[in-house]
Design an enzyme around this catalytic site. Structure first.
Site, PDB file in Angstrom:
ATOM      1  N   ASP A   1      47.164  43.730  35.565  1.00 37.50           N
ATOM      2  CA  ASP A   1      48.034  43.500  36.709  1.00 37.50           C
ATOM      3  C   ASP A   1      49.457  43.181  36.264  1.00 37.50           C
ATOM      4  OD1 ASP A   1      48.412  42.852  39.664  1.00 37.50           O
ATOM      5  OD2 ASP A   1      48.951  40.912  38.759  1.00 37.50           O
TER       6      ASP A   1
ATOM      7  N   GLU B   1      49.174  48.451  35.435  1.00 36.05           N
ATOM      8  CA  GLU B   1      49.967  48.598  36.651  1.00 36.05           C
ATOM      9  C   GLU B   1      51.440  48.401  36.288  1.00 36.05           C
ATOM     10  OE1 GLU B   1      50.618  46.570  41.059  1.00 36.05           O
ATOM     11  OE2 GLU B   1      50.432  45.374  39.241  1.00 36.05           O
TER      12      GLU B   1
END
Length: 483
Positions: free
Chosen positions: A253, A277
């Site tokens: 993330d 990400e």
């Protein structure tokens, strides 16, 4: 003389009657039928589709198995466990779960406010024992169910920021910060206890090289204590998730919040599938990250090309733009939606429902590793179509790629196949009327059909492979050979 004329007329009459009778029999009684009744002529045979299951190309598809603020709370792991066998049958080979550990928001947390990395719904803290998704036992059952169905399970790892610690005086900021994590303060497991020295700034690091997102509780990955507990120790977060919980890989993330070497070190230590990400529409930036880390990356560049072409600009020339799959197809994880884009009110960050299936047709026929968004798959208006596209992706979407034609409202692409695998041709149109276009195929003197079931047209290629294909108004078709 009169008698001769009468005989002549009589013989002529017999001859005419005989000819008339033969013609009548030929019309009324087809060969092989003595009934004297007209029989229907057989209809031309419809071309028969090839068996796509015979062309398994080794590809797979990942399911993002959640959306923002999933419901019902405390039942999500069980909900997913029930769906796993059907997903496996459809061709899904990985599921990406939301952050599985306890967050500061307790039973309402989506996991992106991590507090205790080792609390999977088995410690009472933040006013709940179970996470929003359920208990640890239910999570372990889900992981086992996935493995029993040959599906890998991907953990969403949030290692930029922490939330839910206790207040302590922070001498490097000159005021109190929520940076105390221990058994009494948001870390009931007692593993990876931490304080202000583990966050920026501290006695070693004077600045945060990443984003200022949650600046006061942004972990400093240069600290040995942080590295040990995140990925190096035998019971580090990474090794506990892999060896104890059974996770098979990682979705990192918000990697804008820490340096690429962190992901590289993590993967060097524990391995596994990974995707980062890196929210950036520049394909070169994504490619650089792949080179620095070795990790796969979500292809935000391709996502924005699809959004621009189908929604924002209504011009398929946008598809010519940069995308990670064009330089690193084996490292590009493609998608049309995720939990963030679907909740973002910014219209430039999501693809509209009316165009979403064309976007799925694109990513499921092009190179890259496609991701299906849970809410799209569970949408009854989309599910059968997505299942069919997954079947096409896992069979004939293979071989080198060649763009055959592109303009503002048409896009035609060919996958050349490999060996006995015939490949395919994708035709997308955003025109308001049916389009037809002559293209060069690899198939000579072969009748084709549309495997997306959007056209009943059955063109036949000539001796050079030239063939005219069609696409419906504001739709797509996927062409390949027939038996």
């Amino acid at each position: 003389m009169k008698k001769i004329n009468i005989i002549f007329v009589f013989l002529l009459g017999i001859l005419l009657f005989s000819c008339s009778k033969d013609n009548s029999n030929e019309t009324q009684n087809p060969p092989g039928d003595g009934s004297g009744t007209q029989q229907p002529q057989p209809e031309p045979e419809e071309p028969k589709a090839i068996d796509l299951s015979a062309y398994d190309n080794g590809n797979g598809v990942m399911m993002q198995a959640f959306y923002w603020d999933v419901e019902p709370r405390f039942e999500w792991w069980d909900n997913l466990a029930e769906k796993v066998p059907g997903w496996a049958e459809a061709g899904i080979n990985r599921i990406w779960l939301p952050p599985a550990s306890k967050g500061q928001s307790g039973g309402y947390s989506m996991g992106y406010d991590p507090s205790d990395y080792y609390d999977f719904g088995n410690y009472f803290q933040h006013e709940t024992t179970e996470t929003r998704f359920g208990s640890r036992e239910e999570l372990e059952n889900l992981i086992q169910t996935a493995h029993n169905n040959d599906i890998e399970v991907i953990a969403d790892i949030v290692i930029n920021h922490n939330s839910g610690g206790g207040l302590e005086y922070n001498p490097y900021r000159g005021y109190e910060t929520y940076t105390l994590f221990d058994e009494e303060h948001g870390n009931a497991s007692g593993m990876f206890n931490r304080n202000y020295e583990d966050f920026y700034p501290n006695s070693v690091s004077q600045y945060d090289p990443g984003s200022l997102f949650y600046a006061e509780t942004n972990l400093d990955h240069h600290r040995e204590h942080v590295q040990d507990w995140l990925w190096k120790k035998d019971n580090s977060v990474a090794k506990y998730y892999k060896n104890v919980m059974g996770f098979d890989g990682w979705r990192f993330d918000y990697v804008l919040g820490y340096e690429p070497w962190v992901v590289k070190d993590w993967l060097d230590e524990v391995g596994g599938f990974s995707v980062a990400e890196l929210w950036d529409g520049n394909a070169n930036i994504l490619a650089n990250y792949v080179e620095e880390t070795g990790s796969r990356v979500f292809d935000f560049a391709e996502f924005y090309r699809l959004e621009e072409g189908l929604d924002r600009n209504h011009d398929l020339n946008s598809f010519k733009g940069g995308a990670l799959w064009k330089t690193y197809p084996e490292k590009a994880v493609t998608f049309t939606a995720n939990h963030d884009t679907e909740k973002d009110p910014n219209q430039d960050n999501f693809i509209s429902a009316e165009n979403k299936m064309k976007a799925y047709a694109f990513i499921l026929t092009h190179p890259g590793y496609p991701t299906i968004f849970y809410s799209d798959y569970e949408n009854t208006s989309f599910q059968d179509e997505i299942k069919n596209l997954i079947k096409i992706h896992n069979s004939i979407a293979t071989g080198s790629l060649e763009v055959l034609y592109v303009d503002d409202d048409e896009y035609v692409m060919k996958r050349n196949g490999t060996g006995t695998n015939p490949g395919l041709i994708l035709y997308i149109s955003i025109s308001n009327s049916t389009k037809r276009r002559s293209v060069s195929s690899n198939w000579k003197n072969v009748t084709l059909m549309d495997y997306s079931d959007h056209s009943t047209y059955h063109p036949t290629s000539d001796e050079n492979g030239a063939v005219t294909i069609e696409a419906p108004a504001n739709g797509y078709t996927i062409w390949s050979i027939t038996e």
